[in-house]
Design a protein around this motif. Structure first.
Motif, mmCIF file in Angstrom:
data_model
loop_
_atom_site.group_PDB
_atom_site.id
_atom_site.type_symbol
_atom_site.label_atom_id
_atom_site.label_comp_id
_atom_site.label_asym_id
_atom_site.label_seq_id
_atom_site.Cartn_x
_atom_site.Cartn_y
_atom_site.Cartn_z
ATOM 1 N N SER A 63 39.816 85.031 109.956
ATOM 2 C CA SER A 63 40.822 84.412 109.100
ATOM 3 C C SER A 63 40.605 82.907 108.919
ATOM 4 O O SER A 63 40.592 82.426 107.779
ATOM 5 N N PRO A 64 40.424 82.105 109.987
ATOM 6 C CA PRO A 64 40.176 80.671 109.769
ATOM 7 C C PRO A 64 38.874 80.403 109.026
ATOM 8 O O PRO A 64 38.792 79.504 108.192
ATOM 9 N N ALA A 65 37.846 81.200 109.313
ATOM 10 C CA ALA A 65 36.572 81.025 108.613
ATOM 11 C C ALA A 65 36.742 81.366 107.136
ATOM 12 O O ALA A 65 36.237 80.649 106.265
ATOM 13 N N PHE A 66 37.467 82.430 106.842
ATOM 14 C CA PHE A 66 37.710 82.822 105.462
ATOM 15 C C PHE A 66 38.500 81.744 104.724
ATOM 16 O O PHE A 66 38.202 81.435 103.567
ATOM 17 N N LYS A 67 39.468 81.147 105.396
ATOM 18 C CA LYS A 67 40.258 80.077 104.772
ATOM 19 C C LYS A 67 39.375 78.898 104.392
ATOM 20 O O LYS A 67 39.507 78.335 103.305
ATOM 21 N N GLN A 68 38.473 78.503 105.267
ATOM 22 C CA GLN A 68 37.580 77.385 104.967
ATOM 23 C C GLN A 68 36.664 77.721 103.793
ATOM 24 O O GLN A 68 36.399 76.865 102.938
ATOM 25 N N ASN A 104 34.644 79.855 114.458
ATOM 26 C CA ASN A 104 35.561 80.989 114.324
ATOM 27 C C ASN A 104 34.833 82.282 113.991
ATOM 28 O O ASN A 104 35.201 83.341 114.494
ATOM 29 N N PHE A 105 33.820 82.203 113.173
ATOM 30 C CA PHE A 105 33.056 83.395 112.829
ATOM 31 C C PHE A 105 32.320 83.921 114.056
ATOM 32 O O PHE A 105 32.260 85.135 114.278
ATOM 33 N N ILE A 124 31.175 67.180 108.547
ATOM 34 C CA ILE A 124 30.621 68.480 108.891
ATOM 35 C C ILE A 124 31.660 69.375 109.556
ATOM 36 O O ILE A 124 31.419 70.559 109.768
ATOM 37 N N ASP A 125 32.844 68.862 109.855
ATOM 38 C CA ASP A 125 33.870 69.629 110.569
ATOM 39 C C ASP A 125 34.249 70.948 109.902
ATOM 40 O O ASP A 125 34.411 71.952 110.600
ATOM 41 N N PRO A 126 34.422 71.011 108.571
ATOM 42 C CA PRO A 126 34.739 72.325 107.983
ATOM 43 C C PRO A 126 33.660 73.378 108.240
ATOM 44 O O PRO A 126 33.971 74.549 108.445
#
Length: 109
Positions: free
Chosen positions: A77-82, A70-71, A61-63
């Motif tokens: 940016s990190p949320a978008f990357k995931q 982050n959101f 569930i980490d991703p």
């Protein structure tokens, strides 16, 4: 940027490999057990697609926590990357599914 693209391609090919490998081995097993391999492969392809995506992006569930945390903090940016990693894994799993479907149905519909 290079690490991002590497992880994206890795997620794509891991999901692709899980679906393709699982279906092909299920077809071999079905043949060994005197069952119809094409219907077995299609059933497995349909059932394993989601699990291939989950395994490709980390298997836990980490991703999802990364996206949520982050959101919520306003770091997009990190949320978008995931989310892009999930999209890459989906693309790999879906491509493998479509290839299995073409193999089992004898070509394009």
């Amino acid at each position: 940027m290079e690490l991002f693209l590497w992880k994206l391609w890795l997620n794509f090919f891991v999901a692709f490999g899980i679906v393709m490998g699982g279906c092909l081995l299920a077809g071999i097993g079905a043949t060994a057990l005197l069952r119809p391999p094409s219907s077995t492969m299609m059933t497995i392809a349909d059932n394993i697609k989601v699990w291939a995506m989950v395994a490709a992006v980390g298997g836990t569930i980490d991703p999802f926590r990364v996206i949520e945390a982050n959101f919520a903090e306003g770091y997009l940016s990190p949320a978008f990357k995931q989310i892009v990693y999930f999209a890459g894994a989906f693309a790999g799993a879906q491509l493998a599914y479509e290839l299995i479907r073409m193999i089992c149905k004898g070509g394009m519909d």
